[in-house]
Design a protein around this motif. Sequence first.
Motif, PDB file in Angstrom:
ATOM      1  N   ALA A   1       2.389  -7.521   9.854  1.00 43.37           N
ATOM      2  CA  ALA A   1       1.765  -6.474  10.668  1.00 43.37           C
ATOM      3  C   ALA A   1       1.397  -5.294   9.793  1.00 43.37           C
ATOM      4  O   ALA A   1       2.063  -5.014   8.797  1.00 43.37           O
ATOM      5  N   ASP A   2       0.328  -4.622  10.178  1.00 46.54           N
ATOM      6  CA  ASP A   2      -0.042  -3.365   9.522  1.00 46.54           C
ATOM      7  C   ASP A   2       0.496  -2.164  10.268  1.00 46.54           C
ATOM      8  O   ASP A   2       0.708  -1.105   9.692  1.00 46.54           O
TER       9      ASP A   2
ATOM     10  N   ILE B   1       0.855  -1.202   0.000  1.00 46.36           N
ATOM     11  CA  ILE B   1       0.000   0.000   0.000  1.00 46.36           C
ATOM     12  C   ILE B   1       0.888   1.249   0.000  1.00 46.36           C
ATOM     13  O   ILE B   1       0.662   2.200  -0.755  1.00 46.36           O
TER      14      ILE B   1
ATOM     15  N   ASN C   1      -2.836  -6.337  13.020  1.00 37.21           N
ATOM     16  CA  ASN C   1      -2.744  -7.139  11.793  1.00 37.21           C
ATOM     17  C   ASN C   1      -4.149  -7.627  11.457  1.00 37.21           C
ATOM     18  O   ASN C   1      -5.110  -7.391  12.189  1.00 37.21           O
ATOM     19  N   LYS C   2      -4.252  -8.338  10.355  1.00 38.54           N
ATOM     20  CA  LYS C   2      -5.546  -8.803   9.849  1.00 38.54           C
ATOM     21  C   LYS C   2      -6.412  -9.414  10.939  1.00 38.54           C
ATOM     22  O   LYS C   2      -5.915 -10.153  11.795  1.00 38.54           O
TER      23      LYS C   2
ATOM     24  N   ALA D   1       2.090  -8.692  -0.799  1.00 40.51           N
ATOM     25  CA  ALA D   1       1.789  -7.636   0.174  1.00 40.51           C
ATOM     26  C   ALA D   1       2.932  -6.627   0.294  1.00 40.51           C
ATOM     27  O   ALA D   1       2.883  -5.730   1.128  1.00 40.51           O
ATOM     28  N   THR D   2       3.943  -6.799  -0.538  1.00 45.63           N
ATOM     29  CA  THR D   2       5.154  -5.973  -0.445  1.00 45.63           C
ATOM     30  C   THR D   2       5.638  -5.672  -1.871  1.00 45.63           C
ATOM     31  O   THR D   2       4.994  -6.057  -2.842  1.00 45.63           O
TER      32      THR D   2
ATOM     33  N   CYS E   1      -3.572 -14.469   6.980  1.00 48.25           N
ATOM     34  CA  CYS E   1      -3.628 -13.445   5.940  1.00 48.25           C
ATOM     35  C   CYS E   1      -2.541 -13.696   4.904  1.00 48.25           C
ATOM     36  O   CYS E   1      -2.097 -14.833   4.705  1.00 48.25           O
ATOM     37  N   ASN E   2      -2.100 -12.647   4.245  1.00 45.60           N
ATOM     38  CA  ASN E   2      -0.993 -12.773   3.291  1.00 45.60           C
ATOM     39  C   ASN E   2       0.008 -11.673   3.581  1.00 45.60           C
ATOM     40  O   ASN E   2      -0.283 -10.489   3.418  1.00 45.60           O
ATOM     41  N   ALA E   3       1.177 -12.088   4.050  1.00 48.25           N
ATOM     42  CA  ALA E   3       2.285 -11.161   4.270  1.00 48.25           C
ATOM     43  C   ALA E   3       3.429 -11.622   3.382  1.00 48.25           C
ATOM     44  O   ALA E   3       4.532 -11.902   3.825  1.00 48.25           O
TER      45      ALA E   3
ATOM     46  N   THR F   1       7.249 -10.516   3.991  1.00 52.73           N
ATOM     47  CA  THR F   1       7.798 -10.392   5.349  1.00 52.73           C
ATOM     48  C   THR F   1       7.687 -11.753   6.035  1.00 52.73           C
ATOM     49  O   THR F   1       8.672 -12.488   6.113  1.00 52.73           O
TER      50      THR F   1
HETATM   51  O1  MRU Z   1      -6.456  -6.031   4.446  1.00 54.53           O
HETATM   52  P1  MRU Z   1      -5.092  -6.410   3.981  1.00 54.53           P
HETATM   53  O2  MRU Z   1      -5.083  -7.577   3.045  1.00 54.53           O
HETATM   54  O3  MRU Z   1      -4.340  -5.224   3.433  1.00 54.53           O
HETATM   55  O4  MRU Z   1      -4.323  -6.871   5.299  1.00 54.53           O
HETATM   56  C1  MRU Z   1      -2.990  -7.264   5.179  1.00 54.53           C
HETATM   57  C2  MRU Z   1      -2.386  -7.782   6.434  1.00 54.53           C
HETATM   58  O5  MRU Z   1      -3.022  -7.839   7.460  1.00 54.53           O
HETATM   59  C3  MRU Z   1      -0.941  -8.159   6.357  1.00 54.53           C
HETATM   60  O6  MRU Z   1      -0.662  -9.180   7.267  1.00 54.53           O
HETATM   61  C4  MRU Z   1      -0.062  -6.940   6.696  1.00 54.53           C
HETATM   62  O7  MRU Z   1      -0.429  -5.836   5.942  1.00 54.53           O
HETATM   63  C5  MRU Z   1       1.371  -7.229   6.491  1.00 54.53           C
HETATM   64  S1  MRU Z   1       1.807  -7.409   4.790  1.00 54.53           S
HETATM   65  C6  MRU Z   1       3.479  -7.677   4.703  1.00 54.53           C
END
Ligand code: MRU
Length: 360
Positions: free
Chosen positions: A240-241, A52, A251-252, A167-168, A161-163, A173
């Motif tokens: 983690a967010d 993001i 986190n999710k 997600a990067t 979730c997906n880390a 991560t």
């Molecule tokens: O709603 P999302 O899919 O953006 O949530 C993502 C998460 O919770 C991930 O675990 C977090 O952003 C870490 S991503 C490296």
Amino acid sequence: MGEWFTVRRSDEGVQLLDQRRLPEEEVYLTLGSVEEIAQAIEDLVVRGAPAIGCTAALGLARAAELSAATDVPALVRDLEPAFERLARTRPTAVNLFWALGRMREVLESEASASGANVEALRTRLRDEAERILAEDFASCRAIGGAGLELVPDGARILTHCNAGALATAGYGTALGIVRAAAEAGRQIQVLADETRPFLQGARLTAWELSRDDIPVTVITDNMAGHLMQRGDVDLVIVGADRIAANGDVANKIGTYTVAVLAREHDIPFYVAAPLTTIDLATPSGDQIPIEERGREEVAEFGARPVVPAGVPVRHPAFDVTPARLVTAIVTEKGVVRPPYSETLRALYRETPRAVRTAES
Ligand code: MRU
């Protein structure tokens, strides 16, 4: 890794793999306007805190390209709505505000330099956004290397979730540690929580790990306790967010449940995140804004209603795992253990400019 990517800059805008359509279809979107980029973040075309942030940085650089400004003050003025719009997309992922803050720093320092030139400023913003992506990728590789010591050969790793690379800027991560362990020749197996309601585990974690031939098995979220009780899980790694200064981890939704279960069964619970996810300006988890998403994500499965019309649902997208349930946090600077209020802060003494958010 296979031939795919999560987020990239192109001359036409920001290119994103449309994660809403995985695993059935691999479709890339090219988003030319700031509004389209912001909506893609809101609609979860791209998601995951670091991705993001990367997308927002590219969005801001895109705004500079689109502006017709012919002098620096006009460009600075033109970019304000883009900062504001991108910052309004998703409230929990602190990487968003960090990335926008970093773009703003560049804008302000370059704009105030004597002889500032509008074209050079556009180039500078584009380079900075590209640098944010490159650094994120490097951080993920370093997290993978740092986390290796936590993953014994034969480990059965549960994740939520997906880390991952999705997600990067790439590599991931939590899944960066998984990838590093696989690359080191360890025989590991991943249990992916499906992660209701948006199914990031079932759709995305399973997709990217299977693309890399890393053994992955999907479970529904409510199976985790049963499998831990049977001795089928050796460790948990999640992303983690946002990590507050005291080590509380947003986190999710569902991560907290997994952490409680892990504690009950004496299973280590690890969080993997770059320094860009640590928010020293937020003292503890109860101050982290928790995103609320729409009713349809819970009340429908696919497009099919699964809750009777008129029956209310709850839809928080994240939860907070208290620091006391977190065995260790893996960053690109190494593995950090409690007391987090001291050990997290110490990471920044070596990296003074790492945290600045654009929220306040
Ligand atoms: O709603 P999302 O899919 O953006 O949530 C993502 C998460 O919770 C991930 O675990 C977090 O952003 C870490 S991503 C490296």
